[in-house]
Design a protein around this motif. Sequence first.
Motif, PDB file in Angstrom:
ATOM      1  N   THR A   1     -57.056 -25.501 -82.740  1.00  0.00           N
ATOM      2  CA  THR A   1     -56.178 -24.641 -81.940  1.00  0.00           C
ATOM      3  C   THR A   1     -56.888 -23.344 -81.551  1.00  0.00           C
ATOM      4  OG1 THR A   1     -54.161 -25.528 -82.941  1.00  0.00           O
ATOM      5  CG2 THR A   1     -54.011 -23.346 -81.958  1.00  0.00           C
ATOM      6  N   SER A   2     -57.560 -22.733 -82.492  1.00  0.00           N
ATOM      7  CA  SER A   2     -58.265 -21.472 -82.218  1.00  0.00           C
ATOM      8  C   SER A   2     -59.373 -21.667 -81.190  1.00  0.00           C
ATOM      9  CB  SER A   2     -58.853 -20.904 -83.511  1.00  0.00           C
ATOM     10  OG  SER A   2     -57.833 -20.570 -84.416  1.00  0.00           O
ATOM     11  N   GLU A   3     -60.117 -22.750 -81.339  1.00  0.00           N
ATOM     12  CA  GLU A   3     -61.209 -23.010 -80.403  1.00  0.00           C
ATOM     13  C   GLU A   3     -60.673 -23.344 -79.014  1.00  0.00           C
ATOM     14  OE1 GLU A   3     -65.239 -23.100 -79.389  1.00  0.00           O
ATOM     15  OE2 GLU A   3     -64.227 -22.360 -81.192  1.00  0.00           O
ATOM     16  N   ALA A   4     -59.571 -24.091 -78.967  1.00  0.00           N
ATOM     17  CA  ALA A   4     -58.965 -24.421 -77.676  1.00  0.00           C
ATOM     18  C   ALA A   4     -58.480 -23.160 -76.972  1.00  0.00           C
ATOM     19  CB  ALA A   4     -57.807 -25.394 -77.880  1.00  0.00           C
ATOM     20  N   ALA A   5     -57.932 -22.211 -77.736  1.00  0.00           N
ATOM     21  CA  ALA A   5     -57.471 -20.951 -77.156  1.00  0.00           C
ATOM     22  C   ALA A   5     -58.634 -20.176 -76.551  1.00  0.00           C
ATOM     23  CB  ALA A   5     -56.766 -20.115 -78.213  1.00  0.00           C
ATOM     24  N   LEU A   6     -59.736 -20.100 -77.281  1.00  0.00           N
ATOM     25  CA  LEU A   6     -60.910 -19.378 -76.790  1.00  0.00           C
ATOM     26  C   LEU A   6     -61.458 -20.028 -75.520  1.00  0.00           C
ATOM     27  CD1 LEU A   6     -63.014 -17.104 -77.446  1.00  0.00           C
ATOM     28  CD2 LEU A   6     -64.376 -18.895 -78.522  1.00  0.00           C
ATOM     29  N   ARG A   7     -61.582 -21.337 -75.553  1.00  0.00           N
ATOM     30  CA  ARG A   7     -62.139 -22.043 -74.404  1.00  0.00           C
ATOM     31  C   ARG A   7     -61.187 -22.001 -73.204  1.00  0.00           C
ATOM     32  NH1 ARG A   7     -66.242 -26.547 -76.418  1.00  0.00           N
ATOM     33  NH2 ARG A   7     -66.895 -25.551 -78.366  1.00  0.00           N
ATOM     34  N   GLY A   8     -59.902 -22.062 -73.477  1.00  0.00           N
ATOM     35  CA  GLY A   8     -58.932 -21.963 -72.401  1.00  0.00           C
ATOM     36  C   GLY A   8     -58.963 -20.595 -71.745  1.00  0.00           C
ATOM     37  N   ALA A   9     -59.051 -19.544 -72.548  1.00  0.00           N
ATOM     38  CA  ALA A   9     -59.117 -18.188 -72.003  1.00  0.00           C
ATOM     39  C   ALA A   9     -60.382 -17.995 -71.183  1.00  0.00           C
ATOM     40  CB  ALA A   9     -59.057 -17.168 -73.138  1.00  0.00           C
ATOM     41  N   ARG A  10     -61.500 -18.485 -71.686  1.00  0.00           N
ATOM     42  CA  ARG A  10     -62.753 -18.367 -70.933  1.00  0.00           C
ATOM     43  C   ARG A  10     -62.640 -19.050 -69.575  1.00  0.00           C
ATOM     44  NH1 ARG A  10     -66.829 -20.007 -68.439  1.00  0.00           N
ATOM     45  NH2 ARG A  10     -65.796 -22.020 -68.247  1.00  0.00           N
ATOM     46  N   ALA A  11     -62.031 -20.239 -69.565  1.00  0.00           N
ATOM     47  CA  ALA A  11     -61.905 -21.003 -68.330  1.00  0.00           C
ATOM     48  C   ALA A  11     -60.958 -20.325 -67.344  1.00  0.00           C
ATOM     49  CB  ALA A  11     -61.426 -22.412 -68.646  1.00  0.00           C
ATOM     50  N   SER A  12     -59.850 -19.793 -67.842  1.00  0.00           N
ATOM     51  CA  SER A  12     -58.904 -19.116 -66.961  1.00  0.00           C
ATOM     52  C   SER A  12     -59.545 -17.887 -66.330  1.00  0.00           C
ATOM     53  CB  SER A  12     -57.640 -18.723 -67.733  1.00  0.00           C
ATOM     54  OG  SER A  12     -56.623 -18.282 -66.865  1.00  0.00           O
TER      55      SER A  12
END
Length: 278
Positions: free
Chosen positions: A45-56
């Motif tokens: 979950t934490s990694e998905a949040a980081l990667r999602g924020a970077r992509a957005s």
Amino acid sequence: MSSASDPLAALGSLPGVAESVDSVRKAVDRVYGHRVMRRRSTEITSEAALRGARASAALSGADWALEEVRRRTDFGAEDEARTVGAALRLTAEAGQLLSIWRQSPMRVLARLHLVACGVAAPAADGAADVVGRPRLAGEPVHEPLVDLPLPGAEEVAGRLDGLSRLVIAGGSAPALVTAAVVHGELLALRPFASYNGLVARAAERIVLINSGLDPKAICPAEVGHAEQGTEAYLKAFEGYVSGTAEGMAEWIGHCGRAIELGVRESTAVCEALQRGAA
């Protein structure tokens, strides 16, 4: 509920949408069934949040490497840094607003804009400040990604009210359809003075989590939107803006592919953790 009272459900019958919904559901189920998820889901979950924020942030013009986002602590120095910081704050905040979303979507959207701008609360004079409220007639909008005609403030207010009513009413529409409409409508309206793309994608994330499709927030659609590329994102979005059946189906399908690519990203993280490589 009839299609007249549940208009989002009618979108589920558009050509190709049912197939997208089914494909997304199967992809999400696969990553949730990964053996690493049974014991290390918090890390995913934490990694998905980081990667999602970077992509957005990348879609909003701040295309930083993942490791740069991971190591940085100062996000206030220049425009790109502020965009990345806003995306990180929004992703963190989204999980705190789930219980409010179905009761008061407008309150959530206002909060998301406040968070994106890095403001704890609206200014004391309220009317003089553009943060945390829909824009008024004549107020400018800074949204570097979208270069389509800007709806007037009165139209924005009416359509936001309609969107809010749909969310509160609920309905039988699949999570993918609802998330795609919320995302597309906010991007089309650009209701705030800034950070509309980031807010729209954060709202999409909230819908996907809140619907039960992705309760642990491990399927970052933002990653998939960015991976498909800005050109494809805008082309699909133009389909949404067109309002045609074909255009709406194209946008929903694009959002479905984005979720599946987000699933692929988190599956890779799961496998890296399983190998001890991450």
